[in-house]
Design an enzyme around this catalytic site. Structure first.
Site, mmCIF file in Angstrom:
data_model
loop_
_atom_site.group_PDB
_atom_site.id
_atom_site.type_symbol
_atom_site.label_atom_id
_atom_site.label_comp_id
_atom_site.label_asym_id
_atom_site.label_seq_id
_atom_site.Cartn_x
_atom_site.Cartn_y
_atom_site.Cartn_z
ATOM 1 C CB CYS A 115 -71.577 -87.783 101.501
ATOM 2 S SG CYS A 115 -71.449 -86.384 102.657
ATOM 3 C CG HIS A 223 -73.189 -84.932 97.939
ATOM 4 N ND1 HIS A 223 -74.145 -85.802 98.415
ATOM 5 C CD2 HIS A 223 -72.568 -84.409 99.018
ATOM 6 C CE1 HIS A 223 -74.124 -85.800 99.739
ATOM 7 N NE2 HIS A 223 -73.163 -84.971 100.122
ATOM 8 C CD GLU A 225 -75.623 -87.192 95.541
ATOM 9 O OE1 GLU A 225 -75.985 -86.368 96.410
ATOM 10 O OE2 GLU A 225 -74.437 -87.578 95.446
#
Length: 259
Positions: A115, A223, A225
């Site tokens: 990001c 994203h 994660e």
């Protein structure tokens, strides 16, 4: 013979919390490094020149993770127009990461940028950013800030993966469904960056790698994660990042394997 766990450096955000400044890293990134990459995360304070010699600093790490953040890269860094009033910036992080990124790649350290980190990486290689995608004739990639987190980080659109690229090999598929929580995006791709994925529909660059990099050097706009353990691609991504870092520990990274 057993080897130590890799050390992954994570440059921090510098934020004013109450009356004091703190250097912060989101726990979701820390957990992805620990559980997904099998490595030990180490916060790097965003002190810019205060960190001293960058190459000397990087000798302490086996990989670098650049995280997302509510702040945006200051537009003067890529000769862009002034930001809208109220836009959050973090000049200390900019000063730290924009110098760090080329040094990391040149040193062959594994680099994963997410990001804001993806946007920093583009700027560090001479690229520019759209500040408001929805005002530039592109899809509105912003999340609904009023929605629950699981909805904000839920699948939002598809990306098409470049055939035979690194992401294509990790995913084992031509397309992925990804989340989307960003206002900015790549306008002009940085020098030496190779597209790995584009958003289906508007063609926005969603992932790239550094062409001919001596090691793992990859950036993603989405994203991975977030609840990575529930997503097969995200698990594969962090596992590959961790393996690249372990190879660094062993001193066995084949030149050009990720290029």
């Amino acid at each position: 013979m057993p080897t130590r766990k890799p050390l992954i450096g994570i440059p921090a955000d510098r934020r004013l919390l109450g009356n004091h400044y703190f250097h912060c890293v989101g726990e979701k990134y820390i957990q992805a490094v620990v559980q997904g990459a099998g490595a030990l995360p180490v916060l790097i304070p965003s002190l810019g020149e205060g960190l001293g010699d960058m190459n000397e600093l990087l000798e302490n790490f086996d990989g670098i993770l650049l995280t997302g953040s509510p702040s945006n890269v200051e537009p003067y860094r890529y000769q862009g127009p002034a930001s809208a009033p109220g836009t959050l910036h973090d000049t200390h992080r900019d000063s730290t990461t924009l110098e760090m990124i080329p040094a990391v790649v040149a040193a062959g350290l594994p680099l994963l940028a997410i990001c804001r980190g993806f946007q920093e990486m583009n700027v560090a290689f001479g690229g520019s950013l759209w500040q408001n995608l929805h005002e530039a004739g592109l899809r509105d990639h912003r999340e609904d800030p009023q929605a629950p987190l699981d909805m904000q980080y839920g699948p939002a659109h598809e990306v098409e993966l470049v055939p035979e690229g690194l992401l294509h090999r990790l995913a084992g598929a031509a397309r992925l469904k990804v989340n989307s929580l960003h206002t900015q995006g790549v306008q002009r791709l940085g020098d030496g960056l190779e597209v790995e994925a584009r958003a289906v529909g508007d063609g926005l660059v969603e992932a790239f790698r550094v062409r001919n990099a001596p090691g793992f050097a990859l950036g993603l706009q989405w994203h991975p994660e977030w609840k990575f353990q529930d997503n097969p691609f995200s698990r594969a991504l962090f596992a590959a990042f961790g393996e690249a870092a372990r190879a660094r520990v062993r001193g066995s990274i084949p030149q050009g394997i990720y290029s």
